[in-house]
Design a protein around this motif. Structure first.
Motif, mmCIF file in Angstrom:
data_model
loop_
_atom_site.group_PDB
_atom_site.id
_atom_site.type_symbol
_atom_site.label_atom_id
_atom_site.label_comp_id
_atom_site.label_asym_id
_atom_site.label_seq_id
_atom_site.Cartn_x
_atom_site.Cartn_y
_atom_site.Cartn_z
ATOM 1 N N GLY A 100 -1.040 -0.707 3.714
ATOM 2 C CA GLY A 100 -1.377 0.407 4.595
ATOM 3 C C GLY A 100 -2.859 0.672 4.491
ATOM 4 N N PHE A 136 10.466 8.703 3.304
ATOM 5 C CA PHE A 136 9.332 7.845 3.614
ATOM 6 C C PHE A 136 9.190 7.808 5.130
ATOM 7 N N ALA A 137 7.981 7.726 5.625
ATOM 8 C CA ALA A 137 7.745 7.732 7.062
ATOM 9 C C ALA A 137 8.296 6.466 7.710
ATOM 10 N N ASP A 151 7.373 2.578 6.929
ATOM 11 C CA ASP A 151 7.016 2.328 5.532
ATOM 12 C C ASP A 151 7.878 1.191 4.980
ATOM 13 N N THR A 190 1.500 3.542 -4.662
ATOM 14 C CA THR A 190 2.106 4.575 -3.832
ATOM 15 C C THR A 190 1.225 5.812 -3.796
ATOM 16 N N SER A 216 1.492 12.658 -1.805
ATOM 17 C CA SER A 216 0.723 13.785 -1.277
ATOM 18 C C SER A 216 1.034 15.055 -2.063
ATOM 19 N N THR A 256 5.304 13.976 -0.454
ATOM 20 C CA THR A 256 5.606 12.889 0.474
ATOM 21 C C THR A 256 4.997 11.603 -0.074
ATOM 22 N N THR A 281 3.921 7.508 0.337
ATOM 23 C CA THR A 281 3.525 6.480 1.287
ATOM 24 C C THR A 281 3.153 5.221 0.523
ATOM 25 N N THR A 282 3.737 4.099 0.901
ATOM 26 C CA THR A 282 3.418 2.829 0.248
ATOM 27 C C THR A 282 2.094 2.313 0.789
#
Length: 340
Positions: free
Chosen positions: A161, A214-215, A218, A311, A314, A318, A320-321
Protein backbone atom coordinates in the motif's frame (compact mmCIF):
# COMPACT_ATOMS: atom_id res chain seq x y z
CA UNK A 1 12.75 8.41 20.51
CA UNK A 2 13.82 7.01 17.17
CA UNK A 3 15.93 8.75 14.59
CA UNK A 4 14.82 8.43 10.98
CA UNK A 5 17.83 8.73 8.70
CA UNK A 6 18.72 8.19 5.07
CA UNK A 7 22.13 7.42 3.63
CA UNK A 8 22.71 11.16 3.09
CA UNK A 9 25.55 12.39 5.23
CA UNK A 10 27.27 9.04 5.42
CA UNK A 11 30.38 10.29 3.64
CA UNK A 12 32.19 11.06 6.89
CA UNK A 13 31.13 7.89 8.66
CA UNK A 14 33.62 5.05 8.94
CA UNK A 15 31.58 1.90 8.50
CA UNK A 16 31.96 -0.65 11.26
CA UNK A 17 31.38 -4.43 11.10
CA UNK A 18 28.27 -6.25 12.21
CA UNK A 19 29.88 -7.49 15.41
CA UNK A 20 29.92 -5.99 18.86
CA UNK A 21 31.36 -2.59 18.00
CA UNK A 22 28.22 -1.09 16.52
CA UNK A 23 26.57 -0.02 19.79
CA UNK A 24 27.80 3.08 21.57
CA UNK A 25 27.01 3.11 25.30
CA UNK A 26 25.01 5.97 26.77
CA UNK A 27 24.96 6.31 30.59
CA UNK A 28 21.54 6.19 32.15
CA UNK A 29 20.08 9.39 33.59
CA UNK A 30 21.26 10.25 37.10
CA UNK A 31 19.27 8.31 39.64
CA UNK A 32 17.72 6.02 37.05
CA UNK A 33 17.59 2.31 37.77
CA UNK A 34 17.38 1.18 34.13
CA UNK A 35 20.41 -0.57 32.60
CA UNK A 36 22.85 1.25 30.41
CA UNK A 37 21.32 2.09 27.04
CA UNK A 38 23.04 2.13 23.69
CA UNK A 39 22.66 4.19 20.57
CA UNK A 40 22.62 2.42 17.23
CA UNK A 41 25.08 4.16 14.94
CA UNK A 42 24.59 4.78 11.24
CA UNK A 43 27.71 2.72 10.59
CA UNK A 44 26.14 -0.17 12.47
CA UNK A 45 22.89 0.07 10.53
CA UNK A 46 24.57 0.47 7.15
CA UNK A 47 26.83 -2.51 7.75
CA UNK A 48 23.87 -4.66 8.75
CA UNK A 49 21.96 -3.60 5.65
CA UNK A 50 25.00 -4.32 3.47
CA UNK A 51 25.11 -7.86 4.88
CA UNK A 52 22.02 -8.67 2.80
CA UNK A 53 24.37 -9.40 -0.09
CA UNK A 54 26.19 -11.93 2.12
CA UNK A 55 22.86 -13.56 2.89
CA UNK A 56 22.04 -13.79 -0.82
CA UNK A 57 25.43 -15.47 -1.39
CA UNK A 58 24.75 -17.91 1.44
CA UNK A 59 21.46 -18.94 -0.19
CA UNK A 60 23.19 -19.30 -3.56
CA UNK A 61 25.96 -21.44 -2.04
CA UNK A 62 23.46 -23.51 -0.02
CA UNK A 63 25.40 -22.53 3.09
CA UNK A 64 22.70 -23.18 5.68
CA UNK A 65 25.07 -22.49 8.57
CA UNK A 66 25.77 -19.00 7.26
CA UNK A 67 22.07 -18.40 6.61
CA UNK A 68 21.56 -19.18 10.29
CA UNK A 69 24.36 -16.82 11.33
CA UNK A 70 22.89 -13.92 9.37
CA UNK A 71 19.25 -14.33 10.41
CA UNK A 72 17.19 -14.48 13.58
CA UNK A 73 13.57 -14.61 14.66
CA UNK A 74 10.98 -15.42 12.04
CA UNK A 75 13.52 -15.14 9.21
CA UNK A 76 15.67 -17.79 10.89
CA UNK A 77 12.67 -20.01 11.60
CA UNK A 78 11.72 -20.00 7.94
CA UNK A 79 15.25 -20.11 6.56
CA UNK A 80 16.41 -23.01 8.69
CA UNK A 81 13.74 -25.37 7.36
CA UNK A 82 13.75 -24.09 3.79
CA UNK A 83 17.53 -24.20 3.40
CA UNK A 84 17.70 -27.79 4.62
CA UNK A 85 14.71 -28.90 2.55
CA UNK A 86 15.30 -27.17 -0.76
CA UNK A 87 18.82 -27.51 -2.19
CA UNK A 88 19.46 -24.95 -4.89
CA UNK A 89 16.74 -22.61 -3.64
CA UNK A 90 17.50 -18.86 -3.80
CA UNK A 91 15.44 -18.43 -0.65
CA UNK A 92 11.97 -19.08 0.76
CA UNK A 93 9.28 -19.40 -1.92
CA UNK A 94 6.80 -16.56 -1.85
CA UNK A 95 3.09 -17.20 -2.16
CA UNK A 96 0.90 -14.88 -4.15
CA UNK A 97 -2.85 -14.45 -4.23
CA UNK A 98 -5.04 -17.53 -3.70
CA UNK A 99 -2.05 -19.58 -2.56
CA UNK A 100 -0.19 -19.57 -5.87
CA UNK A 101 3.56 -20.06 -5.48
CA UNK A 102 5.89 -17.56 -7.12
CA UNK A 103 9.60 -17.57 -7.76
CA UNK A 104 11.62 -16.43 -4.77
CA UNK A 105 13.84 -13.39 -5.04
CA UNK A 106 16.88 -13.55 -2.82
CA UNK A 107 17.69 -10.54 -0.60
CA UNK A 108 20.09 -9.05 -3.17
CA UNK A 109 20.27 -5.73 -4.96
CA UNK A 110 18.33 -3.70 -2.38
CA UNK A 111 19.29 -0.05 -2.29
CA UNK A 112 18.36 3.53 -1.43
CA UNK A 113 17.76 2.60 2.23
CA UNK A 114 15.99 4.80 4.73
CA UNK A 115 16.89 3.91 8.31
CA UNK A 116 14.61 4.03 11.37
CA UNK A 117 17.00 3.85 14.29
CA UNK A 118 16.02 3.68 17.97
CA UNK A 119 18.04 6.42 19.67
CA UNK A 120 18.18 4.73 23.10
CA UNK A 121 17.83 1.03 23.79
CA UNK A 122 19.08 -1.61 26.16
CA UNK A 123 22.62 -2.41 25.02
CA UNK A 124 22.05 -6.17 24.99
CA UNK A 125 20.38 -8.57 22.61
CA UNK A 126 16.89 -7.63 21.47
CA UNK A 127 17.72 -4.14 20.21
CA UNK A 128 16.27 -3.56 16.75
CA UNK A 129 15.86 -1.12 13.91
CA UNK A 130 13.96 -1.00 10.62
CA UNK A 131 14.90 -0.07 7.07
CA UNK A 132 12.68 0.98 4.18
CA UNK A 133 14.56 0.21 0.96
CA UNK A 134 13.24 2.02 -2.11
CA UNK A 135 14.97 -0.11 -4.77
CA UNK A 136 14.35 -2.29 -6.71
CA UNK A 137 10.88 -1.90 -5.18
CA UNK A 138 9.85 -0.53 -1.77
CA UNK A 139 10.26 -3.07 1.00
CA UNK A 140 10.79 -3.09 4.76
CA UNK A 141 13.55 -4.95 6.60
CA UNK A 142 13.80 -5.48 10.35
CA UNK A 143 17.20 -6.12 11.92
CA UNK A 144 17.54 -7.51 15.45
CA UNK A 145 20.61 -7.84 17.67
CA UNK A 146 21.03 -11.48 18.69
CA UNK A 147 24.04 -13.27 20.16
CA UNK A 148 26.13 -10.12 19.96
CA UNK A 149 25.59 -9.25 16.31
CA UNK A 150 23.00 -7.72 14.00
CA UNK A 151 20.91 -10.22 12.05
CA UNK A 152 17.99 -10.00 9.65
CA UNK A 153 14.82 -10.62 11.65
CA UNK A 154 12.31 -10.13 8.83
CA UNK A 155 12.52 -9.01 5.24
CA UNK A 156 12.07 -8.15 2.56
CA UNK A 157 8.47 -7.22 3.37
CA UNK A 158 7.26 -5.65 0.10
CA UNK A 159 5.16 -2.52 0.47
CA UNK A 160 1.67 -3.30 -0.84
CA UNK A 161 0.00 0.00 0.00
CA UNK A 162 1.18 3.50 0.74
CA UNK A 163 3.86 3.81 3.39
CA UNK A 164 2.69 5.95 6.33
CA UNK A 165 3.36 9.65 5.80
CA UNK A 166 5.66 9.70 8.82
CA UNK A 167 8.09 7.65 6.73
CA UNK A 168 8.35 10.25 3.96
CA UNK A 169 10.56 13.32 3.70
CA UNK A 170 13.83 14.24 5.30
CA UNK A 171 15.39 13.35 8.60
CA UNK A 172 13.02 13.51 11.53
CA UNK A 173 12.10 11.85 14.77
CA UNK A 174 9.38 9.39 15.67
CA UNK A 175 8.68 7.56 18.90
CA UNK A 176 8.96 3.89 19.75
CA UNK A 177 5.35 2.73 20.11
CA UNK A 178 6.14 1.06 23.43
CA UNK A 179 6.98 4.50 24.85
CA UNK A 180 3.86 6.23 23.52
CA UNK A 181 0.72 5.60 25.64
CA UNK A 182 -1.48 6.57 22.71
CA UNK A 183 0.03 4.00 20.38
CA UNK A 184 1.25 1.21 22.68
CA UNK A 185 -2.05 -0.63 23.22
CA UNK A 186 -3.05 -0.69 19.55
CA UNK A 187 0.43 -1.82 18.52
CA UNK A 188 0.54 -4.56 21.13
CA UNK A 189 -2.88 -5.95 20.18
CA UNK A 190 -2.38 -5.86 16.39
CA UNK A 191 -1.24 -9.51 16.03
CA UNK A 192 -4.07 -10.79 18.25
CA UNK A 193 -6.62 -8.76 16.31
CA UNK A 194 -5.29 -10.22 13.04
CA UNK A 195 -5.84 -13.73 14.37
CA UNK A 196 -9.37 -12.84 15.50
CA UNK A 197 -10.19 -11.47 12.06
CA UNK A 198 -8.69 -14.34 10.06
CA UNK A 199 -10.47 -17.01 12.13
CA UNK A 200 -13.90 -15.36 11.89
CA UNK A 201 -15.81 -16.66 8.81
CA UNK A 202 -18.52 -14.04 9.23
CA UNK A 203 -15.91 -11.39 8.48
CA UNK A 204 -16.11 -12.18 4.75
CA UNK A 205 -19.45 -10.40 4.62
CA UNK A 206 -18.11 -7.54 6.70
CA UNK A 207 -20.16 -8.58 9.74
CA UNK A 208 -17.59 -10.49 11.74
CA UNK A 209 -18.23 -11.08 15.43
CA UNK A 210 -14.60 -10.21 16.25
CA UNK A 211 -15.27 -6.51 15.63
CA UNK A 212 -12.01 -6.20 13.68
CA UNK A 213 -12.30 -4.44 10.33
CA UNK A 214 -10.07 -4.02 7.30
CA UNK A 215 -10.98 -1.77 4.38
CA UNK A 216 -12.19 -3.22 1.09
CA UNK A 217 -9.20 -4.21 -1.03
CA UNK A 218 -6.91 -4.85 1.94
CA UNK A 219 -4.91 -8.09 1.52
CA UNK A 220 -6.29 -9.39 4.83
CA UNK A 221 -9.81 -9.31 3.38
CA UNK A 222 -8.62 -11.43 0.46
CA UNK A 223 -6.78 -13.83 2.76
CA UNK A 224 -9.86 -14.34 4.93
CA UNK A 225 -11.91 -15.11 1.81
CA UNK A 226 -9.25 -17.62 0.76
CA UNK A 227 -9.17 -19.33 4.16
CA UNK A 228 -12.96 -19.57 4.44
CA UNK A 229 -13.27 -21.04 0.94
CA UNK A 230 -10.28 -23.40 1.13
CA UNK A 231 -12.11 -26.42 2.67
CA UNK A 232 -14.82 -26.29 0.00
CA UNK A 233 -12.32 -26.08 -2.85
CA UNK A 234 -10.44 -29.10 -1.47
CA UNK A 235 -13.42 -31.48 -1.32
CA UNK A 236 -13.64 -34.47 -1.25
CA UNK A 237 -10.40 -34.04 0.73
CA UNK A 238 -10.69 -32.78 4.30
CA UNK A 239 -8.84 -29.49 4.79
CA UNK A 240 -8.66 -27.40 7.96
CA UNK A 241 -7.00 -24.05 8.61
CA UNK A 242 -5.57 -22.29 11.61
CA UNK A 243 -3.87 -18.92 12.23
CA UNK A 244 -1.30 -18.30 14.96
CA UNK A 245 0.98 -15.49 16.09
CA UNK A 246 4.60 -16.07 15.09
CA UNK A 247 7.21 -14.34 17.23
CA UNK A 248 7.18 -10.87 18.83
CA UNK A 249 5.87 -7.66 17.31
CA UNK A 250 7.92 -4.46 17.05
CA UNK A 251 6.35 -1.08 16.40
CA UNK A 252 7.01 2.59 15.69
CA UNK A 253 4.62 5.32 16.81
CA UNK A 254 3.03 7.52 14.14
CA UNK A 255 1.66 11.05 14.51
CA UNK A 256 -1.88 11.19 15.84
CA UNK A 257 -1.63 8.18 18.12
CA UNK A 258 -1.22 5.45 15.49
CA UNK A 259 1.62 2.98 14.96
CA UNK A 260 3.46 0.96 12.32
CA UNK A 261 3.71 -2.63 13.53
CA UNK A 262 6.11 -5.27 12.18
CA UNK A 263 4.85 -8.74 13.08
CA UNK A 264 4.28 -12.23 11.69
CA UNK A 265 1.53 -14.85 11.55
CA UNK A 266 1.66 -18.56 10.78
CA UNK A 267 -1.18 -19.93 8.63
CA UNK A 268 -1.50 -23.71 8.93
CA UNK A 269 -3.24 -25.93 6.36
CA UNK A 270 -3.92 -29.56 7.39
CA UNK A 271 -5.16 -31.88 4.64
CA UNK A 272 -6.15 -35.57 4.54
CA UNK A 273 -8.03 -37.79 2.08
CA UNK A 274 -11.80 -38.01 2.25
CA UNK A 275 -13.63 -41.05 3.58
CA UNK A 276 -12.76 -44.24 1.73
CA UNK A 277 -9.83 -42.66 -0.13
CA UNK A 278 -6.13 -43.30 0.26
CA UNK A 279 -4.79 -40.25 -1.57
CA UNK A 280 -5.57 -36.57 -1.97
CA UNK A 281 -7.70 -35.43 -4.91
CA UNK A 282 -6.73 -31.75 -4.64
CA UNK A 283 -3.34 -31.62 -2.88
CA UNK A 284 -2.45 -28.12 -1.76
CA UNK A 285 1.28 -28.76 -2.06
CA UNK A 286 3.26 -30.29 -4.91
CA UNK A 287 4.65 -33.80 -4.40
CA UNK A 288 8.16 -32.37 -4.91
CA UNK A 289 7.66 -29.90 -2.06
CA UNK A 290 6.32 -32.61 0.25
CA UNK A 291 9.34 -34.81 -0.52
CA UNK A 292 11.75 -31.92 0.05
CA UNK A 293 10.44 -31.21 3.53
CA UNK A 294 9.48 -34.72 4.68
CA UNK A 295 11.84 -36.96 2.73
CA UNK A 296 9.00 -38.99 1.29
CA UNK A 297 5.32 -38.93 0.40
CA UNK A 298 2.30 -38.80 2.63
CA UNK A 299 -1.46 -38.80 2.14
CA UNK A 300 -1.91 -36.50 5.13
CA UNK A 301 0.13 -33.31 5.33
CA UNK A 302 0.31 -30.10 7.31
CA UNK A 303 1.79 -27.05 5.63
CA UNK A 304 2.85 -23.85 7.37
CA UNK A 305 2.89 -20.53 5.55
CA UNK A 306 4.34 -17.50 7.33
CA UNK A 307 3.06 -13.98 6.76
CA UNK A 308 5.51 -11.18 7.51
CA UNK A 309 3.50 -8.00 7.89
CA UNK A 310 3.83 -4.26 8.25
CA UNK A 311 0.51 -2.97 9.56
CA UNK A 312 -0.54 0.63 10.13
CA UNK A 313 -2.80 0.95 13.17
CA UNK A 314 -4.71 4.23 13.34
CA UNK A 315 -5.69 6.09 16.49
CA UNK A 316 -9.15 4.46 16.36
CA UNK A 317 -7.49 1.03 15.93
CA UNK A 318 -8.41 0.64 12.27
CA UNK A 319 -5.76 -1.57 10.70
CA UNK A 320 -4.31 -1.24 7.19
CA UNK A 321 -1.80 -3.61 5.61
CA UNK A 322 1.11 -1.63 4.15
CA UNK A 323 3.61 -4.47 3.75
CA UNK A 324 3.20 -8.21 3.18
CA UNK A 325 5.36 -11.23 2.40
CA UNK A 326 3.97 -14.76 2.46
CA UNK A 327 6.31 -17.75 2.31
CA UNK A 328 6.12 -21.51 2.52
CA UNK A 329 7.84 -22.26 5.83
CA UNK A 330 7.36 -26.01 6.39
CA UNK A 331 5.49 -29.17 5.40
CA UNK A 332 5.07 -32.08 7.79
CA UNK A 333 3.46 -35.48 7.68
CA UNK A 334 0.15 -35.93 9.48
CA UNK A 335 -2.48 -33.32 10.28
CA UNK A 336 -2.67 -30.53 12.79
CA UNK A 337 -6.25 -29.72 13.72
CA UNK A 338 -7.81 -26.38 12.88
CA UNK A 339 -11.03 -24.88 11.58
CA UNK A 340 -12.75 -25.81 8.34
Amino acid sequence: MLRRLTTLGLGLVLLAGCGTEGLRGIPADPGATSPETAEITMADAQAAFDSLSDLADAWKDEDCAKVGQLTTGVESTVGRRVCAAAPGSPGPRTIGSHGRFQSARGPRGWGDPEFLLPARQDGGDGAWFAVLAAKPRPAYFVFVRADGRWRLGAGPIPVVGKAPTAMDGVEGEVTDAAADPGAAVGARLAPTRHVAFLTDPAGVAGKGVSGVRFASGDPMRGLLTELVGAPGRARPDHLSTDVRIEGPARALALPGGGSLVFHALRVVFSQRPGSGRSSLVHPRYRAADVRAFTGGTSATVTGSEVLMLATEVSEDNTMTTVGLRRVLADIGEGTDGGSG
